[in-house]
Write a protein that holds these residues in place. Structure first.
Motif, PDB file in Angstrom:
ATOM      1  N   ARG A 315      -6.774  12.566  -5.964  1.00 55.62           N
ATOM      2  CA  ARG A 315      -5.440  12.861  -6.498  1.00 55.62           C
ATOM      3  C   ARG A 315      -4.348  12.100  -5.753  1.00 55.62           C
ATOM      4  O   ARG A 315      -3.302  11.788  -6.326  1.00 55.62           O
ATOM      5  CB  ARG A 315      -5.170  14.379  -6.425  1.00 55.62           C
ATOM      6  N   GLU A 318      -3.986   8.846  -7.356  1.00 49.98           N
ATOM      7  CA  GLU A 318      -3.296   9.016  -8.632  1.00 49.98           C
ATOM      8  C   GLU A 318      -1.791   9.151  -8.425  1.00 49.98           C
ATOM      9  O   GLU A 318      -0.987   8.606  -9.210  1.00 49.98           O
ATOM     10  CB  GLU A 318      -3.845  10.253  -9.358  1.00 49.98           C
ATOM     11  N   GLN A 322       1.037   6.700  -9.869  1.00 47.94           N
ATOM     12  CA  GLN A 322       2.145   7.230 -10.659  1.00 47.94           C
ATOM     13  C   GLN A 322       3.485   6.840 -10.050  1.00 47.94           C
ATOM     14  O   GLN A 322       4.438   6.506 -10.778  1.00 47.94           O
ATOM     15  CB  GLN A 322       2.052   8.748 -10.772  1.00 47.94           C
TER      16      GLN A 322
END
Length: 451
Positions: A315, A318, A322
């Motif tokens: 995560r 990620e 982002q």
């Protein structure tokens, strides 16, 4: 407070007159000659190309200028409000009864003078910063206006600088910040690149890699208004990650207080619908151990993939990706680097079915698409539109036409007459076919006519 852009007259006074993106060119005083018309058409094509590919070159510094202007406006309005309030207090004291002692009035007047001095200093700093950003915009426009102008040496130098800029932008987008910085310093193109913006992003990425969200949250707060307009969910996902890290440390009560403080404050209407179930999934983590392999779902001893994904270290990557995407959107940069677009356009213009035949001997050594590395990159691109095919000599790489007639050897392979005649002159009339490792006399070759 509403957001404003820098006044047009202020920008015009700093930038001067630039015609790079003007839609209406100045009218000619007299009738133009055919040569002038051709030059104007060529210039128009260059301008359209620049407007399509170099949009970010001017847009990014303008967005920085716009942000500085809006920030300075808010600061100056706040300072002016404080100074006005202090002046009103002095006026009220003088008009009241009884009048305060001179010492108190002196202190009040000094406070007004201090606020006015602070207002003046911050106004001066704001103007200096805005003028510097406007000069960056002007320098970049002047650089783009030189496209296609001057002699061949000047054009070659401009093209080299442009390639350096495109490569720098590509490296920055890929996270190769040190390499990009070295290239900028070596080529002296700092004023033509967006290095400072990406260096700030690099600091945030480094903190996220270290599992620290402080700088990322500060960046979100600094750009809160713009991110809200972009319907960004970055801050929401950061808060989710903070909650998950508390679960991993078994600080479940702190996680509950964190959820009450931040999750309920989120405006669900501003978040994509795909993000809303994440709140429910996160709250369900309170009922499971941090290691989902220790719990079972129903009666099966199976792991829970949804919660494993939330608790995984992936995560963080990620979040970094982002953040990169949101940073590009913030400055209205395309998700794909201009360097990638230019390379794809060039490969697509040269790509033919011949480049992908199973017979490797049919590859043209002078064709970039036939190179192994570029061949894989161009695989998904469309073929070039060729209204007329060309025959290329395998030996010399030259085009076979009326000045280099195609000749077929007895083994069926065709080569250009220039290459075969050169071989025959050096080998007493004998020519060599590298594909079949055989030799023939030049007189055995036959002319080939293509209809």
């Amino acid at each position: 407070m509403e957001d404003y852009s820098p006044p047009a007259e202020h920008m015009q006074s700093v930038l001067g007159s630039n015609s790079l993106f003007e839609s209406n060119p100045p009218a000619a005083d007299s009738e133009a000659s055919p040569a002038d018309v051709e030059e104007v058409d060529s210039s128009s094509q260059v301008n359209r190309c620049m407007a399509a590919l170099e949009h970010s070159t001017v847009k990014v510094p303008y967005e920085v200028l716009n942000r500085k202007f809006r920030t300075a406006q808010k600061v100056l309005e706040r300072e002016a409000s404080v100074a006005t309030s202090c002046a009103s207090e002095v006026q009220a004291a003088l008009s009241g009864s009884p009048i305060p002692p001179p010492e108190q009035l002196t202190q009040m007047i000094k406070g007004v003078m201090s606020q006015v001095s602070s207002l003046k200093r911050k106004a001066r700093e704001a103007v200096v910063g805005e003028v510097e950003c406007a000069r960056v915009v002007k320098r970049r426009i002047e650089h783009l206006e030189q496209a296609g102008k001057g002699n061949s040496a000047t054009r070659a130098l401009w093209e080299t600088t442009r390639i350096d800029r495109l490569i720098t932008d590509f490296l920055l987008r890929e996270g190769c910040y040190r390499t990009a910085r070295k290239l900028v310093e070596t080529r002296n193109i700092k004023n033509l690149t967006n290095l400072e913006i990406f260096e700030t992003a690099y600091e945030v990425e480094q903190s996220l890699e270290k599992r620290d969200v402080t700088k990322c949250l500060a960046w979100c707060h600094e750009n809160k208004t713009k991110l809200k307009k972009l319907n960004s969910s970055l801050e929401f996902n950061i808060r989710i990650q903070e909650f998950i890290e508390m679960i991993k440390r078994d600080e479940r009560m702190n996680a509950v207080w964190h959820a009450r403080k931040f999750f309920t404050a989120q405006d669900c209407k501003q978040l994509p619908s795909i993000q809303q179930p994440s709140i429910q999934q996160c709250m369900a983590l309170l009922a499971f151990p941090a290691d989902t392999s220790q719990c079972s779902l129903m009666s099966n001893n199976s792991e829970i993939p949804e919660y494993q994904l939330l608790l995984s270290d992936g995560r963080w990557q990620e979040l970094i990706q982002q953040f990169r995407d949101e940073n590009l959107r913030l400055y209205q940069l395309s998700m794909q680097a201009t360097f990638t677009v230019v390379v794809q356009a060039g490969l697509s213009a040269l790509k033919t079915p011949q480049c992908y035949k199973s017979n490797k001997e049919s590859f043209n050594p002078d064709c970039p698409v036939c190179l192994p590395t570029l061949n894989s990159l161009a695989k998904e691109l469309p073929y070039a539109h060729c209204s007329q095919s060309r025959l290329i000599c395998y030996l010399s790489g030259e085009t076979m036409n009326e000045n280099n007639q195609p000749l077929m050897l007895p083994n069926g392979y065709v080569y250009g007459s220039n290459a075969l005649e050169s071989q025959a002159a050096a080998n007493h009339g004998e020519v060599y076919c590298p594909r079949t490792d055989t030799r023939f006399q030049l007189t055995e070759a036959q002319k080939v006519f293509v209809m």
